[in-house]
Scaffold this motif. Structure first.
Motif, PDB file in Angstrom:
ATOM      1  N   TRP A   1      16.670  52.470  32.924  1.00  0.00           N
ATOM      2  CA  TRP A   1      17.831  51.575  32.913  1.00  0.00           C
ATOM      3  C   TRP A   1      17.714  50.549  31.795  1.00  0.00           C
ATOM      4  N   ARG A   2      16.501  50.087  31.541  1.00  0.00           N
ATOM      5  CA  ARG A   2      16.328  49.135  30.448  1.00  0.00           C
ATOM      6  C   ARG A   2      16.647  49.796  29.115  1.00  0.00           C
TER       7      ARG A   2
ATOM      8  N   ALA B   1      18.556  45.512  33.792  1.00  0.00           N
ATOM      9  CA  ALA B   1      17.578  46.084  32.854  1.00  0.00           C
ATOM     10  C   ALA B   1      16.178  46.126  33.448  1.00  0.00           C
ATOM     11  N   HIS B   2      15.967  45.414  34.562  1.00  0.00           N
ATOM     12  CA  HIS B   2      14.638  45.373  35.186  1.00  0.00           C
ATOM     13  C   HIS B   2      14.496  46.376  36.325  1.00  0.00           C
TER      14      HIS B   2
ATOM     15  N   CYS C   1      14.386  49.711  36.207  1.00  0.00           N
ATOM     16  CA  CYS C   1      13.364  50.675  35.805  1.00  0.00           C
ATOM     17  C   CYS C   1      13.423  50.826  34.285  1.00  0.00           C
ATOM     18  N   SER C   2      12.463  51.531  33.728  1.00  0.00           N
ATOM     19  CA  SER C   2      12.381  51.675  32.271  1.00  0.00           C
ATOM     20  C   SER C   2      13.590  52.433  31.713  1.00  0.00           C
TER      21      SER C   2
ATOM     22  N   THR D   1      19.245  36.524  26.955  1.00  0.00           N
ATOM     23  CA  THR D   1      19.106  37.861  27.541  1.00  0.00           C
ATOM     24  C   THR D   1      19.870  38.890  26.710  1.00  0.00           C
TER      25      THR D   1
ATOM     26  N   GLU E   1      15.808  56.832  37.927  1.00  0.00           N
ATOM     27  CA  GLU E   1      15.366  56.834  36.534  1.00  0.00           C
ATOM     28  C   GLU E   1      15.569  58.178  35.846  1.00  0.00           C
TER      29      GLU E   1
ATOM     30  N   THR F   1      23.687  41.115  31.993  1.00  0.00           N
ATOM     31  CA  THR F   1      22.543  40.200  31.875  1.00  0.00           C
ATOM     32  C   THR F   1      22.032  39.722  33.231  1.00  0.00           C
TER      33      THR F   1
ATOM     34  N   GLY G   1      20.193  41.352  35.410  1.00  0.00           N
ATOM     35  CA  GLY G   1      18.887  41.866  35.810  1.00  0.00           C
ATOM     36  C   GLY G   1      18.829  43.366  35.964  1.00  0.00           C
TER      37      GLY G   1
ATOM     38  N   ASN H   1      18.045  39.634  23.492  1.00  0.00           N
ATOM     39  CA  ASN H   1      16.863  40.433  23.758  1.00  0.00           C
ATOM     40  C   ASN H   1      17.229  41.901  23.948  1.00  0.00           C
TER      41      ASN H   1
ATOM     42  N   CYS I   1      20.304  49.896  28.821  1.00  0.00           N
ATOM     43  CA  CYS I   1      20.837  48.548  28.592  1.00  0.00           C
ATOM     44  C   CYS I   1      20.676  48.091  27.149  1.00  0.00           C
TER      45      CYS I   1
END
Length: 334
Positions: free
Chosen positions: A71-72, A65-66, A68-69, A118, A41, A61, A63, A121, A75
């Motif tokens: 990486w999200r 993005a999940h 860590c914060s 996804t 991170e 899409t 996953g 979003n 993304c």
């Protein structure tokens, strides 16, 4: 004008990302060669975005993005979401005799819904260009859902019409106030769509129709989109009278592409249709005011041959992958 895709392969781009990861980790080593423990991170966001730019839509899409914060956050960077290209996604369907005339496999629908929702979003409303495949059968509800989440959209390549109702496309157009360019399959009843575009999309100026253009369609364009600047009718059947209506009625038109079209002369009732081998002087004179008038009616041209073999209604699935996205007008080529 849409940027042309890079000629470098996806594998080459992915290798760039892998090398970039390695360089970052080498830079994290201390001078005495003892490794400095760094968390994923803590990787710089700009570097993450650069790496993610080498990923395709399925990878983005899947996953990541999940993780860590950080990486999200990467993304969701707008640089990744200027364009959502779903031109590689086709529905698994069979034709049926009743409306909507296709049955779409449930797994195919589920996959599209996952990828699209996804992406929307992660894009956080930043999408400017959205490209659907012509054999992608998007449901009415999913189109509305999409429109509500990309209000800044400027360029759209429409999917197949079969599962989209009048209310659905009108509601979507109402969300796309900034829409400037549309590529669409031909539609049997165009007035309601053109009227909706005229009412809501004040900057609209480019249109590409993938299918026949008759007198009704041409008259509709003149009535509702008189300020249209760019029009492509390539690889379709075009009535000579419809072409004259377009040239006379669209006074703001600057670019007209009728390359590889079957131009059909007006014939008396019950008389066989006559295919024009060349454009007559009347049409050429009317078109002389245009900045660009693109034509090709050569028997030696492969695309002209294909249009003729398909009787003016191109069966794009028979030809090279991505050929349907091409256009002699650069701003309409994807």
């Amino acid at each position: 004008m849409t940027d042309k895709p890079s000629s470098r392969t996806r594998a080459q781009k992915h290798c760039d990302g892998v090398r970039l990861f390695g360089e970052v980790w080498k830079a994290g080593e201390m001078e005495d060669s003892e490794p400095l423990v760094r968390r994923w991170e803590d990787l710089d966001t700009d570097i993450l975005v650069k790496i993610f730019q080498s990923f395709d839509i399925y990878q983005l899409t899947s996953g990541i993005a999940h993780v860590c914060s950080a990486w999200r956050l990467a993304c969701c960077d707008p640089l990744l979401w200027k364009t959502l290209d779903l031109s590689m996604m086709k529905s698994n369907f069979i034709k049926i005799p009743l409306e909507p005339y296709v049955y779409v496999d449930g797994r195919s629908d589920k996959k599209l819904t996952h990828v699209l929702k996804t992406s929307l979003n992660l894009s956080r409303g930043n999408l400017m260009t959205l490209i659907f495949h012509f054999n992608l059968y998007v449901s009415d509800d999913l189109l509305t859902y999409t429109a509500e989440r990309c209000p800044r959209l400027k360029r759209l390549v429409m999917p197949a019409w079969n599962r989209i109702k009048k209310t659905g496309i009108c509601k979507a157009i109402q969300c796309w106030k900034d829409l400037e360019s549309l590529t669409m399959p031909s539609i049997a009843n165009p007035p309601y769509l053109m009227e909706e575009i005229a009412k809501n999309c004040k900057n609209f100026n480019e249109l590409k129709i993938m299918g026949p253009c008759d007198i009704f369609f041409a008259s509709t364009l003149v009535a509702y989109l008189p300020k249209l600047k760019v029009l492509s009718l390539r690889c379709s059947m075009l009535l000579k009278d419809a072409l004259i209506i377009i040239l006379d009625g669209l006074q703001h038109l600057e670019v007209l592409n009728i390359s590889h079209c079957l131009v059909i002369d007006t014939a008396p009732p019950r008389a066989p249709r006559r295919l024009l081998k060349e454009l007559d002087p009347v049409i050429l004179k009317k078109a002389s005011r245009l900045r660009m008038f693109l034509t090709c009616m050569q028997d030696s041209c492969i695309m002209c041959q294909r249009t003729k073999n398909d009787e003016g209604l191109m069966r794009w699935y028979k030809y090279e992958k991505g050929l349907w996205l091409e256009d002699e007008v650069r701003s309409l080529a994807y």
